[in-house]
Scaffold this active site. Structure first.
Site, PDB file in Angstrom:
ATOM      1  N   ASP A  52       2.679   1.246   6.651  1.00 10.97           N
ATOM      2  CA  ASP A  52       3.899   0.894   5.930  1.00 10.97           C
ATOM      3  C   ASP A  52       5.123   1.361   6.704  1.00 10.97           C
ATOM      4  O   ASP A  52       5.381   2.557   6.827  1.00 10.97           O
ATOM      5  CB  ASP A  52       3.886   1.529   4.537  1.00 10.97           C
ATOM      6  CG  ASP A  52       5.118   1.142   3.740  1.00 10.97           C
ATOM      7  OD1 ASP A  52       5.205  -0.031   3.326  1.00 10.97           O
ATOM      8  OD2 ASP A  52       6.002   2.003   3.549  1.00 10.97           O
ATOM      9  N   TYR A  57      13.392   2.919   8.959  1.00  7.49           N
ATOM     10  CA  TYR A  57      12.652   4.042   9.526  1.00  7.49           C
ATOM     11  C   TYR A  57      12.883   4.173  11.032  1.00  7.49           C
ATOM     12  O   TYR A  57      12.542   5.207  11.616  1.00  7.49           O
ATOM     13  CB  TYR A  57      11.143   3.894   9.282  1.00  7.49           C
ATOM     14  CG  TYR A  57      10.719   3.806   7.842  1.00  7.49           C
ATOM     15  CD1 TYR A  57      11.613   4.013   6.784  1.00  7.49           C
ATOM     16  CD2 TYR A  57       9.400   3.494   7.511  1.00  7.49           C
ATOM     17  CE1 TYR A  57      11.208   3.912   5.462  1.00  7.49           C
ATOM     18  CE2 TYR A  57       8.987   3.402   6.195  1.00  7.49           C
ATOM     19  CZ  TYR A  57       9.896   3.597   5.174  1.00  7.49           C
ATOM     20  OH  TYR A  57       9.472   3.487   3.872  1.00  7.49           O
ATOM     21  N   LYS A  90      10.385  -3.739   6.069  1.00  3.91           N
ATOM     22  CA  LYS A  90      11.318  -3.968   4.968  1.00  3.91           C
ATOM     23  C   LYS A  90      12.714  -4.223   5.509  1.00  3.91           C
ATOM     24  O   LYS A  90      13.138  -3.610   6.503  1.00  3.91           O
ATOM     25  CB  LYS A  90      11.359  -2.756   4.032  1.00  3.91           C
ATOM     26  CG  LYS A  90      10.008  -2.229   3.616  1.00  3.91           C
ATOM     27  CD  LYS A  90      10.150  -0.987   2.736  1.00  3.91           C
ATOM     28  CE  LYS A  90       8.821  -0.292   2.541  1.00  3.91           C
ATOM     29  NZ  LYS A  90       8.385   0.468   3.736  1.00  3.91           N
ATOM     30  N   HIS A 123      14.069  -3.996   0.831  1.00  4.19           N
ATOM     31  CA  HIS A 123      13.875  -2.548   0.706  1.00  4.19           C
ATOM     32  C   HIS A 123      14.481  -1.980  -0.577  1.00  4.19           C
ATOM     33  O   HIS A 123      14.018  -0.962  -1.091  1.00  4.19           O
ATOM     34  CB  HIS A 123      14.473  -1.841   1.918  1.00  4.19           C
ATOM     35  CG  HIS A 123      13.879  -0.496   2.192  1.00  4.19           C
ATOM     36  ND1 HIS A 123      13.786   0.037   3.446  1.00  4.19           N
ATOM     37  CD2 HIS A 123      13.328   0.433   1.371  1.00  4.19           C
ATOM     38  CE1 HIS A 123      13.216   1.232   3.390  1.00  4.19           C
ATOM     39  NE2 HIS A 123      12.937   1.504   2.136  1.00  4.19           N
TER      40      HIS A 123
END
Length: 289
Positions: A52, A57, A90, A123
């Protein structure tokens, strides 16, 4: 299958859209590029098949490249192919500009180097109704063109789910990824998603270690001769969620997935359900306008 692979890493949950998804996946939140590279490599060796990730990130490149490198290496003793790995990313920000979203999705596909992304999520619901619905249309078209295989949302509250479904989307969201654990059970959101055939992915299933010493969790860990983390993962699974425990340490990655040897009783699941305190461990956009 890796020789030390806990059996539940092979478990897949069949979604209402007919696609199966690994039920235990490795979360890559707040990992540096180097950490993500190492965690994905280790995870693949152990038997993790779902990862994921997200634009926010800043490790899509490293995670994707680690997958590609493993698949083409001698470590891939099981002969895995790209289609055997489930990779999620996302969209960082919703927008009223359709082409901006399409370019952003394409950039994630290119950066990951995987050819396509298995699951792509909005997201959060931030940005307002027009941005949410425009972004969703862009995801639908990305799916039609093969950039992504499945689409969904993250951090969507009841009102956001109902808004999206009221717009009569061509493609329904397959997933809503939310923070959910016994200390924040999100029952209203889960019920709304169930009504519309949307599966739940649980992020922060280990409560970011904030409740590992809770007496109820400790007592259950003692009862089932397991760790508090394993009790929490098992709770997610028994509620038919996809769970995303995060760790960069091999021993923790093994522990988090090694939950095949016990099952919580119905009474104990109910006890854990009763621990809800609406605890938010990071952010909570579920009531965004």
């Amino acid at each position: 299958m890796a020789p030390d692979m806990p059996s539940l890493l092979g478990n897949k949950l069949k979604l209402p859209n007919g696609i199966s998804i690994p039920q235990i996946q490795l979360g890559l939140y707040m990992m540096s590029g180097h950490e993500a590279t190492q965690a994905v490599q280790t995870g693949l060796e152990m038997g993790y098949r779902g990862f994921d990730c997200a634009q926010m990130y800043h490790n899509e490149r490293e995670a994707g490249h680690a997958i590609s490198k493993f698949l083409s290496s001698s470590d891939n003793t099981a002969g895995l192919k790209r289609e055997d790995i489930f990779f999620t990313s996302k969209l960082s920000s919703n927008s009223t500009y359709y082409e901006t979203i399409r370019r952003s999705i394409q950039k994630s596909v290119e950066i990951s180097g995987l050819g396509y992304i298995d699951l792509f999520l909005l997201h959060s619901p931030y940005g307002g109704k027009e941005a949410r619905l425009t972004s969703w249309r862009a995801l639908e078209d990305a799916l039609d063109e093969g950039q992504v295989r499945m689409i969904g949302v993250s951090n969507f509250g009841v009102a956001h789910i109902e808004e999206l479904m009221a717009s009569e989307p061509r493609i329904k969201p397959a997933i809503n990824q939310i923070e959910v654990h016994p200390f924040n059970t999100q029952e209203a959101i889960r019920a709304t998603c169930a009504k519309h055939g949307i599966a739940i992915e649980a992020y922060a299933p280990l409560v970011r270690a904030m409740r590992m010493t809770h007496p109820t969790i400790g007592a259950l860990a003692d009862k089932y001769t397991c760790s508090p983390a394993q009790v929490l993962v098992r709770w997610s699974l028994q509620h038919d969620m996809i769970t995303l425990p995060k760790s960069v340490r091999r021993e923790r990655m093994v522990e988090n997935a090694d939950v095949a040897g016990f099952e919580l009783s119905g009474a104990d699941v109910s006890i854990m359900d009763g621990l809800d305190e609406k605890l938010v461990t990071d952010w909570d956009p579920t009531d965004a306008a």
